[in-house]
Design an enzyme around this catalytic site. Structure first.
Site, PDB file in Angstrom:
ATOM      1  N   ALA A   1      68.808  23.355  50.635  1.00  0.00           N
ATOM      2  CA  ALA A   1      68.405  21.631  51.054  1.00  0.00           C
ATOM      3  C   ALA A   1      69.941  21.369  52.075  1.00  0.00           C
ATOM      4  O   ALA A   1      71.159  22.218  51.700  1.00  0.00           O
ATOM      5  CB  ALA A   1      68.834  21.260  49.993  1.00  0.00           C
TER       6      ALA A   1
ATOM      7  N   ASP B   1      71.593  26.507  37.420  1.00  0.00           N
ATOM      8  CA  ASP B   1      73.039  27.160  38.425  1.00  0.00           C
ATOM      9  C   ASP B   1      73.626  26.600  37.244  1.00  0.00           C
ATOM     10  O   ASP B   1      75.105  25.320  38.138  1.00  0.00           O
ATOM     11  CB  ASP B   1      72.507  26.508  39.467  1.00  0.00           C
ATOM     12  CG  ASP B   1      73.440  26.900  40.921  1.00  0.00           C
ATOM     13  OD1 ASP B   1      74.393  28.643  40.031  1.00  0.00           O
ATOM     14  OD2 ASP B   1      74.181  26.460  41.934  1.00  0.00           O
TER      15      ASP B   1
ATOM     16  N   LYS C   1      76.061   2.898  48.391  1.00  0.00           N
ATOM     17  CA  LYS C   1      75.860   4.602  48.840  1.00  0.00           C
ATOM     18  C   LYS C   1      75.605   5.233  48.081  1.00  0.00           C
ATOM     19  O   LYS C   1      75.235   5.238  47.013  1.00  0.00           O
ATOM     20  CB  LYS C   1      77.260   5.170  48.544  1.00  0.00           C
ATOM     21  CG  LYS C   1      78.768   4.919  49.910  1.00  0.00           C
ATOM     22  CD  LYS C   1      79.926   5.574  49.296  1.00  0.00           C
ATOM     23  CE  LYS C   1      81.372   5.184  50.497  1.00  0.00           C
ATOM     24  NZ  LYS C   1      82.025   5.799  49.745  1.00  0.00           N
TER      25      LYS C   1
ATOM     26  N   ILE D   1      72.477  18.416  51.862  1.00  0.00           N
ATOM     27  CA  ILE D   1      72.608  17.125  51.141  1.00  0.00           C
ATOM     28  C   ILE D   1      73.442  15.681  52.264  1.00  0.00           C
ATOM     29  O   ILE D   1      74.673  16.629  52.781  1.00  0.00           O
ATOM     30  CB  ILE D   1      73.614  17.420  50.526  1.00  0.00           C
ATOM     31  CG1 ILE D   1      73.377  18.584  49.009  1.00  0.00           C
ATOM     32  CG2 ILE D   1      74.426  16.413  49.472  1.00  0.00           C
ATOM     33  CD1 ILE D   1      71.931  18.290  47.931  1.00  0.00           C
TER      34      ILE D   1
ATOM     35  N   LYS E   1      76.986  18.340  52.891  1.00  0.00           N
ATOM     36  CA  LYS E   1      76.686  19.501  52.674  1.00  0.00           C
ATOM     37  C   LYS E   1      75.425  20.416  52.673  1.00  0.00           C
ATOM     38  O   LYS E   1      74.526  19.718  52.738  1.00  0.00           O
ATOM     39  CB  LYS E   1      76.805  19.499  50.845  1.00  0.00           C
ATOM     40  CG  LYS E   1      76.773  20.992  50.143  1.00  0.00           C
ATOM     41  CD  LYS E   1      77.250  20.899  48.821  1.00  0.00           C
ATOM     42  CE  LYS E   1      76.874  22.044  48.070  1.00  0.00           C
ATOM     43  NZ  LYS E   1      77.046  22.206  47.011  1.00  0.00           N
TER      44      LYS E   1
ATOM     45  N   GLY F   1      73.567  23.733  51.690  1.00  0.00           N
ATOM     46  CA  GLY F   1      73.186  25.112  50.746  1.00  0.00           C
ATOM     47  C   GLY F   1      72.307  25.304  51.380  1.00  0.00           C
ATOM     48  O   GLY F   1      71.867  25.458  52.449  1.00  0.00           O
ATOM     49  N   ALA F   2      71.858  27.079  50.145  1.00  0.00           N
ATOM     50  CA  ALA F   2      70.861  27.541  51.097  1.00  0.00           C
ATOM     51  C   ALA F   2      69.499  27.059  50.959  1.00  0.00           C
ATOM     52  O   ALA F   2      68.423  27.614  51.687  1.00  0.00           O
ATOM     53  CB  ALA F   2      71.493  28.716  50.052  1.00  0.00           C
TER      54      ALA F   2
END
Length: 203
Positions: A12, A117, A23, A14, A7, A9-10
């Site tokens: 970071a 958040d 994992k 992931i 993923k 994000g704004a």
């Protein structure tokens, strides 16, 4: 080290990785080209350190991923990989999670942790019934979090959650009321929430 993009994000990236033969999730803060380079380094380092500290502190009172490694110089936090699904995806069928979320948020606030958040996308549900009849929830993504016990900050954290919760789950009858029942706010908290909502309506 095996890596799988997970993923972006704004703030970071992931990435799912293999860490110590298991994992794991690697959260790496990315460079912001619009910032002064030196300032950018300082901000990313500070936020990496702050988030890892918040997660470790939060883990004393609620479920969070375990922090496995922190590298402030490369702006990375390696955390335990959680199975499960976002609460957002199951709350319609598992309404009891509303009250549980309220109770767990209260625990965070009781030790002065502002998540910053709160959304049902940042809470993971795992169907582990060893501790209760309906599984566990885990809080993730403390990137906007900070430490505070000010009523204003605690109330703002709840109002942020209320707005995202009601817009995302508008069809869930009495959902937010159940979250509040779990949180059980005192009178000063209720009054502060009302003040914040009133301010936002007129600005």
């Amino acid at each position: 080290m095996e890596k799988t993009f997970y993923k972006k994000g704004a703030e970071a990236e992931i990435i799912q990785i293999t860490f110590d033969k298991s994992k794991a999730i690697n959260k790496k803060r990315v460079e912001k080209k619009y910032r002064n380079p030196l300032l950018d380094l300082q901000i990313r380092k500070k936020r990496t350190k702050s988030e890892s500290k918040l997660i470790k502190q939060a883990s004393q009172v609620v479920n969070t991923p375990r922090v496995l490694k922190v590298d402030e110089n490369s702006f990375e936090i390696i955390m335990e990989y959680l199975g499960g699904v976002r609460v957002k995806e199951v709350i319609e069928e598992k309404k009891e999670l509303c009250e549980l979320m309220g109770k767990e948020i209260k625990k965070l606030h009781s030790v002065g942790i502002i998540h910053g958040d709160l959304t049902t996308s940042n809470i993971i549900f795992i169907n582990d019934k060893s501790s209760n009849n309906f599984g566990k929830i885990f809080f993730i993504d403390f990137g906007l979090g900070y430490f505070s016990k000010k009523v204003e900050d605690l109330a703002t954290d709840l109002i942020v959650f209320k707005k995202t919760f009601n817009s995302t789950h508008s069809n869930l009858k009495n959902g937010w009321e159940l979250v509040l029942r779990g949180y059980s706010p005192n009178e000063s908290m209720i009054k502060q929430m009302e003040k914040i909502e009133k301010r936002s309506r007129y600005h």
